[in-house]
Design a protein around this motif. Structure first.
Motif, PDB file in Angstrom:
ATOM      1  N   ALA A   1       0.790  -1.289  -0.094  1.00  0.00           N
ATOM      2  CA  ALA A   1       0.089   0.020   0.234  1.00  0.00           C
ATOM      3  C   ALA A   1       0.718   1.197  -0.145  1.00  0.00           C
ATOM      4  O   ALA A   1       0.567   2.069  -0.556  1.00  0.00           O
ATOM      5  N   ARG A   2       1.843   1.137   0.687  1.00  0.00           N
ATOM      6  CA  ARG A   2       2.747   2.398   0.888  1.00  0.00           C
ATOM      7  C   ARG A   2       3.352   2.815  -0.243  1.00  0.00           C
ATOM      8  O   ARG A   2       3.340   3.765  -0.773  1.00  0.00           O
ATOM      9  N   ASN A   3       3.842   1.768  -1.241  1.00  0.00           N
ATOM     10  CA  ASN A   3       4.343   1.913  -2.492  1.00  0.00           C
ATOM     11  C   ASN A   3       3.455   2.194  -3.606  1.00  0.00           C
ATOM     12  O   ASN A   3       3.812   2.916  -4.466  1.00  0.00           O
ATOM     13  N   LEU A   4       2.271   1.789  -3.408  1.00  0.00           N
ATOM     14  CA  LEU A   4       1.386   2.104  -4.692  1.00  0.00           C
ATOM     15  C   LEU A   4       0.537   3.479  -4.460  1.00  0.00           C
ATOM     16  O   LEU A   4      -0.194   3.730  -5.369  1.00  0.00           O
ATOM     17  N   VAL A   5       0.519   4.000  -3.345  1.00  0.00           N
ATOM     18  CA  VAL A   5      -0.352   4.880  -3.171  1.00  0.00           C
ATOM     19  C   VAL A   5      -0.007   6.159  -3.923  1.00  0.00           C
ATOM     20  O   VAL A   5      -1.100   6.820  -4.104  1.00  0.00           O
ATOM     21  N   THR A   6       0.757   6.488  -4.235  1.00  0.00           N
ATOM     22  CA  THR A   6       1.399   7.751  -5.067  1.00  0.00           C
ATOM     23  C   THR A   6       1.342   7.264  -6.683  1.00  0.00           C
ATOM     24  O   THR A   6       1.589   8.332  -7.389  1.00  0.00           O
ATOM     25  N   GLY A   7       0.590   6.090  -6.968  1.00  0.00           N
ATOM     26  CA  GLY A   7       0.269   5.920  -8.240  1.00  0.00           C
ATOM     27  C   GLY A   7       1.749   5.658  -9.036  1.00  0.00           C
ATOM     28  O   GLY A   7       1.703   6.416 -10.243  1.00  0.00           O
ATOM     29  N   PRO A   8       2.650   4.990  -8.814  1.00  0.00           N
ATOM     30  CA  PRO A   8       3.719   4.754  -9.454  1.00  0.00           C
ATOM     31  C   PRO A   8       3.556   4.162 -11.065  1.00  0.00           C
ATOM     32  O   PRO A   8       2.411   3.350 -10.945  1.00  0.00           O
ATOM     33  N   ARG A   9       4.378   4.256 -11.798  1.00  0.00           N
ATOM     34  CA  ARG A   9       4.520   3.632 -13.125  1.00  0.00           C
ATOM     35  C   ARG A   9       5.096   2.111 -13.164  1.00  0.00           C
ATOM     36  O   ARG A   9       4.982   1.724 -14.017  1.00  0.00           O
ATOM     37  N   LEU A  10       6.044   2.357 -12.308  1.00  0.00           N
ATOM     38  CA  LEU A  10       7.182   0.889 -12.156  1.00  0.00           C
ATOM     39  C   LEU A  10       7.261   0.735 -10.872  1.00  0.00           C
ATOM     40  O   LEU A  10       7.759   1.693  -9.823  1.00  0.00           O
ATOM     41  N   VAL A  11       7.350  -0.543 -10.528  1.00  0.00           N
ATOM     42  CA  VAL A  11       7.439  -1.174  -9.265  1.00  0.00           C
ATOM     43  C   VAL A  11       8.500  -2.197  -9.354  1.00  0.00           C
ATOM     44  O   VAL A  11       8.250  -3.091  -9.970  1.00  0.00           O
ATOM     45  N   PHE A  12       9.491  -2.047  -8.451  1.00  0.00           N
ATOM     46  CA  PHE A  12      10.379  -3.122  -8.477  1.00  0.00           C
ATOM     47  C   PHE A  12      10.040  -4.054  -7.094  1.00  0.00           C
ATOM     48  O   PHE A  12       9.610  -3.521  -6.027  1.00  0.00           O
ATOM     49  N   MET A  13      10.235  -5.402  -7.354  1.00  0.00           N
ATOM     50  CA  MET A  13       9.973  -6.060  -6.270  1.00  0.00           C
ATOM     51  C   MET A  13      10.984  -7.404  -5.963  1.00  0.00           C
ATOM     52  O   MET A  13      11.260  -8.130  -7.031  1.00  0.00           O
TER      53      MET A  13
END
Ligand SMILES: Nc1ncnc2c1ncn2[C@@H]1O[C@H](COP(=O)(O)OP(=O)(O)OP(=O)(O)O)[C@@H](O)[C@H]1O
Ligand SMILES: [Mg+2]
Length: 270
Positions: free
Chosen positions: A175-187
């Protein structure tokens, strides 16, 4: 006329990669972390990086997410203004802003991606403040909404993540990572430390969010089942090198490299 030109620009941008990696090499003294890696990621695409322990997955992920300077090679990212920029030529402040806003990074260990001694709501709200939101009521409302989306009940908003279970912590980190509407997420192994039933639920949740938000994701996993479930495309690493890449279904159904054949057959036997 202006509108037509804008539309053309938008379509052109959709056809262009979000991230371009060329000749990426990282050594640790004489040891090779990863060598001569080329890859592209398009908007909305999920790319899995798989391979055995020590094959260079985390090294590669850290280099392409601006967390570890490569020894040689380039990593270029399409900024929101459409311009392709070399990450390692950005100003430190520009790079930090990317990490806080346009990108997400989900760590295997949630403690590395959360602040364990501030509330769940603050963990989510902090990222909103980084993009300039200052309205307390709105931040709290958005944080509550995001907790709901990751299946954490609203009455836990003031609890600290150290009072959460492993699965809840991981959902909070998401949730913390997605709340800003990122375009690219590393996991990096996002389901790594969790037991199997918790893993399955988390994967389901992740798959839903990634689809709904149209996120581009680069996910490191040693688990081919995770790659199968989440990714469109895969690269297989061994000893720092990419030894095979392709569409996930093709690669898992018809692996070409002997090492990939071994990986695939070893999970089928389990
Ligand atoms: N900080 C470091 N110093 C020295 N060598 C390192 C360092 N980090 C990684 N390496 C080496 O680089 C190689 C790749 O390591 P890396 O952590 O990228 O592998 P990995 O595929 O992520 O493994 P795992 O699945 O166990 O997380 C290994 O040989 C490792 O020993
Ligand atoms: Mg690793």
């Amino acid at each position: 006329m202006t509108i037509a030109l804008r539309n053309a620009d938008v379509f052109a941008a959709e056809d262009l990669p979000l991230l371009c990696v060329r000749g990426l090499t990282r050594t640790y003294g004489t040891r090779i972390g990863c060598a001569e890696v080329d890859l592209d990621v398009w908007p909305g695409e999920v790319l899995a990086i798989v391979g055995e322990s020590g094959s260079g997955k985390s090294t590669l992920l850290n280099c392409i997410s601006a967390r570890l300077e490569p020894t040689s090679g380039t990593v270029c990212y399409r900024m929101r203004d459409g311009e392709m920029r070399d990450l390692y030529r950005l100003q430190e402040a520009e790079r930090r802003l990317l990490l806080r806003t346009d990108w997400g990074f989900v760590h295997q260990n949630p403690a590395d991606g959360l602040r364990m001694t501030v509330s769940a709501g603050a963990n989510v709200g902090e990222r909103l403040m980084a993009v300039g939101d200052r309205h307390y009521g709105r931040i709290r409302e958005t944080a509550t909404d995001w907790l709901g989306r990751v299946e954490i009940s609203a009455d836990r908003i003031d609890d600290q993540p150290r009072a959460f279970s492993g699965g809840m912590r991981q959902r909070l980190q998401i949730a913390r990572n997605l709340v800003t509407g990122p375009r690219l997420v590393f996991m990096d192994e996002p389901t790594g430390g969790l037991d199997v039933s918790v893993q399955a639920r988390l994967l389901d949740l992740l798959r839903g969010l990634v689809n709904d938000l149209g996120l581009a994701v680069i996910i490191v996993t040693h688990d081919l089942a995770v790659a199968r479930l989440l990714s469109h495309r895969m690269i297989v690493m061994k000893d720092g090198n990419v030894i095979e890449h392709g569409l996930t279904d093709r690669l898992l159904d018809d692996p070409q490299a002997p090492y990939t054949q071994l990986l695939v057959s070893s999970i089928l036997q389990v």
